[in-house]
Design a protein around this motif. Sequence first.
Motif, PDB file in Angstrom:
ATOM      1  N   LYS B  46       0.826  -1.208   0.000  1.00 12.51           N
ATOM      2  CA  LYS B  46       0.000   0.000   0.000  1.00 12.51           C
ATOM      3  C   LYS B  46       0.860   1.258   0.000  1.00 12.51           C
ATOM      4  O   LYS B  46       0.369   2.341  -0.299  1.00 12.51           O
ATOM      5  CB  LYS B  46      -0.917   0.012   1.221  1.00 12.51           C
ATOM      6  CG  LYS B  46      -2.028  -1.028   1.153  1.00 12.51           C
ATOM      7  CD  LYS B  46      -2.901  -0.943   2.382  1.00 12.51           C
ATOM      8  CE  LYS B  46      -3.711  -2.224   2.540  1.00 12.51           C
ATOM      9  NZ  LYS B  46      -4.074  -2.449   3.943  1.00 12.51           N
ATOM     10  N   ALA B  47       2.139   1.111   0.370  1.00 13.86           N
ATOM     11  CA  ALA B  47       3.090   2.219   0.321  1.00 13.86           C
ATOM     12  C   ALA B  47       2.584   3.445   1.062  1.00 13.86           C
ATOM     13  O   ALA B  47       2.820   4.573   0.663  1.00 13.86           O
ATOM     14  CB  ALA B  47       3.428   2.567  -1.130  1.00 13.86           C
ATOM     15  N   ALA B  48       1.843   3.232   2.135  1.00 13.59           N
ATOM     16  CA  ALA B  48       1.424   4.357   2.965  1.00 13.59           C
ATOM     17  C   ALA B  48       2.539   4.687   3.952  1.00 13.59           C
ATOM     18  O   ALA B  48       3.543   3.987   4.006  1.00 13.59           O
ATOM     19  CB  ALA B  48       0.144   3.999   3.711  1.00 13.59           C
ATOM     20  N   ASP B  49       2.360   5.760   4.707  1.00 16.58           N
ATOM     21  CA  ASP B  49       3.387   6.118   5.681  1.00 16.58           C
ATOM     22  C   ASP B  49       3.261   5.306   6.956  1.00 16.58           C
ATOM     23  O   ASP B  49       4.022   5.493   7.888  1.00 16.58           O
ATOM     24  CB  ASP B  49       3.301   7.608   6.020  1.00 16.58           C
ATOM     25  CG  ASP B  49       3.859   8.454   4.892  1.00 16.58           C
ATOM     26  OD1 ASP B  49       4.649   7.922   4.092  1.00 16.58           O
ATOM     27  OD2 ASP B  49       3.500   9.636   4.808  1.00 16.58           O
ATOM     28  N   GLN B  50       2.268   4.425   6.990  1.00 17.91           N
ATOM     29  CA  GLN B  50       2.094   3.588   8.172  1.00 17.91           C
ATOM     30  C   GLN B  50       1.376   2.317   7.757  1.00 17.91           C
ATOM     31  O   GLN B  50       0.709   2.289   6.726  1.00 17.91           O
ATOM     32  CB  GLN B  50       1.341   4.310   9.293  1.00 17.91           C
ATOM     33  CG  GLN B  50      -0.173   4.375   9.169  1.00 17.91           C
ATOM     34  CD  GLN B  50      -0.656   5.243   8.039  1.00 17.91           C
ATOM     35  OE1 GLN B  50      -1.251   4.749   7.095  1.00 17.91           O
ATOM     36  NE2 GLN B  50      -0.378   6.530   8.111  1.00 17.91           N
ATOM     37  N   ALA B  51       1.566   1.248   8.526  1.00 18.97           N
ATOM     38  CA  ALA B  51       0.832   0.010   8.286  1.00 18.97           C
ATOM     39  C   ALA B  51      -0.415   0.024   9.158  1.00 18.97           C
ATOM     40  O   ALA B  51      -0.400   0.563  10.261  1.00 18.97           O
ATOM     41  CB  ALA B  51       1.702  -1.184   8.643  1.00 18.97           C
ATOM     42  N   GLN B  52      -1.503  -0.525   8.657  1.00 17.84           N
ATOM     43  CA  GLN B  52      -2.728  -0.644   9.445  1.00 17.84           C
ATOM     44  C   GLN B  52      -2.997  -2.128   9.643  1.00 17.84           C
ATOM     45  O   GLN B  52      -3.140  -2.865   8.672  1.00 17.84           O
ATOM     46  CB  GLN B  52      -3.888   0.063   8.735  1.00 17.84           C
ATOM     47  CG  GLN B  52      -3.608   1.554   8.535  1.00 17.84           C
ATOM     48  CD  GLN B  52      -4.807   2.349   8.002  1.00 17.84           C
ATOM     49  OE1 GLN B  52      -5.949   1.929   8.135  1.00 17.84           O
ATOM     50  NE2 GLN B  52      -4.523   3.495   7.407  1.00 17.84           N
ATOM     51  N   THR B 102       9.057  -3.429  11.524  1.00 17.33           N
ATOM     52  CA  THR B 102       9.274  -2.241  10.701  1.00 17.33           C
ATOM     53  C   THR B 102      10.777  -2.123  10.493  1.00 17.33           C
ATOM     54  O   THR B 102      11.555  -2.638  11.297  1.00 17.33           O
ATOM     55  CB  THR B 102       8.778  -0.966  11.397  1.00 17.33           C
ATOM     56  OG1 THR B 102       9.641  -0.668  12.509  1.00 17.33           O
ATOM     57  CG2 THR B 102       7.357  -1.112  11.903  1.00 17.33           C
ATOM     58  N   THR B 136       6.186  -2.006   7.256  1.00 15.37           N
ATOM     59  CA  THR B 136       6.382  -0.604   6.877  1.00 15.37           C
ATOM     60  C   THR B 136       7.845  -0.251   7.113  1.00 15.37           C
ATOM     61  O   THR B 136       8.561  -0.984   7.805  1.00 15.37           O
ATOM     62  CB  THR B 136       5.423   0.340   7.654  1.00 15.37           C
ATOM     63  OG1 THR B 136       5.493   1.654   7.097  1.00 15.37           O
ATOM     64  CG2 THR B 136       5.776   0.415   9.128  1.00 15.37           C
ATOM     65  N   GLY B 137       8.289   0.836   6.514  1.00 12.23           N
ATOM     66  CA  GLY B 137       9.696   1.185   6.635  1.00 12.23           C
ATOM     67  C   GLY B 137       9.974   2.607   6.218  1.00 12.23           C
ATOM     68  O   GLY B 137       9.058   3.371   5.892  1.00 12.23           O
ATOM     69  N   ASP B 138      11.255   2.943   6.235  1.00 17.31           N
ATOM     70  CA  ASP B 138      11.679   4.291   5.886  1.00 17.31           C
ATOM     71  C   ASP B 138      13.115   4.207   5.390  1.00 17.31           C
ATOM     72  O   ASP B 138      13.885   3.365   5.846  1.00 17.31           O
ATOM     73  CB  ASP B 138      11.595   5.189   7.126  1.00 17.31           C
ATOM     74  CG  ASP B 138      11.967   6.630   6.813  1.00 17.31           C
ATOM     75  OD1 ASP B 138      11.441   7.166   5.812  1.00 17.31           O
ATOM     76  OD2 ASP B 138      12.774   7.226   7.548  1.00 17.31           O
TER      77      ASP B 138
END
Lengths: 346, 346
Positions: B46-52, B102, B136-138
């Motif tokens: 989903k490439a969002a800034d957070q995982a849900q 993460t 998720t990551g950064d």
Amino acid sequence: MARRFPVRLDIARGKVEMTHGGGGRAGAQLVEEIFFRHFGNAELAKAADQAQLSIAGGRIAVSTDSHVVSPLFFPGGDIGTLAVNGTVNDVAMAGAQPLWLTAGFILEEGFPLADLDRIAASMARAAAEAGVEIVTGDTKVVDRGKADGVFITTSGIGVIPEGVSLGAARIQAGDAIIVSGSMGDHGMAILSRRESIDFDSPVESDCAPLNGLVGVMLAVAPNLHALRDPTRGGLAAVLNELAHDSGTGMLIDEQAIPVSETVHAACELLGLDPVNIANEGKLVAFCPAAEADRLVAAMRTHPRGRDAAVIGHVTPGQAGLVRMRTRFGGERVVDWLNGEQLPRIC
Amino acid sequence: MARRFPVRLDIARGKVEMTHGGGGRAGAQLVEEIFFRHFGNAELAKAADQAQLSIAGGRIAVSTDSHVVSPLFFPGGDIGTLAVNGTVNDVAMAGAQPLWLTAGFILEEGFPLADLDRIAASMARAAAEAGVEIVTGDTKVVDRGKADGVFITTSGIGVIPEGVSLGAARIQAGDAIIVSGSMGDHGMAILSRRESIDFDSPVESDCAPLNGLVGVMLAVAPNLHALRDPTRGGLAAVLNELAHDSGTGMLIDEQAIPVSETVHAACELLGLDPVNIANEGKLVAFCPAAEADRLVAAMRTHPRGRDAAVIGHVTPGQAGLVRMRTRFGGERVVDWLNGEQLPRIC
């Protein structure tokens, strides 16, 4: 249980040493006399390798961000405020209430303990403002010249209220595009400090937690479709990503985008566009057009949303394309830059 | 949704560039063509800034570790396997089943994309073995000379089964002290690579996930009191910390501590003690003496616990003191080193 070390750390004059990164006494003392002292909470005090937390069932939002900003201290904040607020905001953009943070520190040998102490104090203040606890962490030290003072990676966990479901997939043609305030303050604050540019009125970073504002927004607009904080790459990057991910087009109005006079003047001078500049305390929201006025009015009651404004709308067709009506009446494509105008902005 | 980039990354010959850390196309491409390709799962995509994520109510364990190991590749693993297993194990030491990780990457400009790709592949394999997803990551990039190739900070979340409650506070006099296998392999593998020491039989890091073994242990010993993985500082640091935190004394038997012949010989040669050397795939357990034999027998049925052994017991009085009956029949205090024999071990 507090340990007793024969001699307290000399925070005023001391430096980070390689031994502070080992599994021994020196590392335990650094963690206790700097991090525990500032972050103190029941979970952290257990000094286990993990936090054990109670949670109600449902959906959670989890986020992580590594922070490498340079310089470490800048007008309006420092790497500590950024590390807390950046992750709080990523969690909040799911509509979640952030509860807990973790923090991983990579320290360069020789880094002044006084600076580390100041950064930890900033983190503690930012966490208190956002209403989150730093529940566990880790500290590593690398040799001089193998890092740049301090890097901080924070992860955040928040609980998504029942019925809230935000995401790019919910954005649809007709949605209003709203920003919570002026664009470009953080990036311009970093730039001014890094390049030693003096503006007539100083630019401060907008670095701030957005979870309070998000709470206000969800209360009046349960139909909110998506939230995103325009950090690296600024508004332009976020709109392009969301236009791509949602398969929609977007049309924004340059005149409607809030930009402070100083940032506007600085951008003119430097040939930059505020839509490409990073923010650290602003959000972009998408909601059905019919709810936009009520949402903006509610946002303006909150200190972090005082300058909220509708800046455009989502269009059918032209999937992935972001256009802008310019101040001069023309129209241009708002492109997604290849890289970053400013490296190490966060 | 997969993006289309005009030209694919040249993973074989390319290098990390400053633009890969920006909020623009280049960064998105790096993340997609290296991290998403290896870590691929529905949440990450989903490439969002957070995982849900959906979670059942109860207690969770949360942990974080920054990894700065040098060299990045070593016999038996690399910084990627370490980043996954290190955090999986910290979560597992709470008796929790790790579910999600993460990952925050700090990359040095000029770092070969081929090495990054190899590290991402290692992380994916390690995550699959442990049964966790990287959700998720950064990614950040710093200028050449401001980091050391790559640093990886992972955070982990796991669910603690009902009724399981592990921690230093539960350790009590009479408890058996058990280790899951040989001590010192990871540290010695790093040392051999770093100092270019050739042993007759090569030493490999024991880097491995321990959550499977912990599951087996909890099934036969619901009365387990505490688990800890002896990483930085080795067995000596962990026992000293736990003796301090639980207000107990500990007595271990040098003869009973499993140490491989190669590590033993290398320690003799270098004047090191295996109890001070880091492990990355071993644990120390505390349980009522009456349950120790059954627990060790169960551990030995699992590949990660084949050499499990009782090495000593918790004593009343002498709070915080760890003693060892030496191979030669004497007794000495096992001290907690001030720093680390080996910096940047993990």
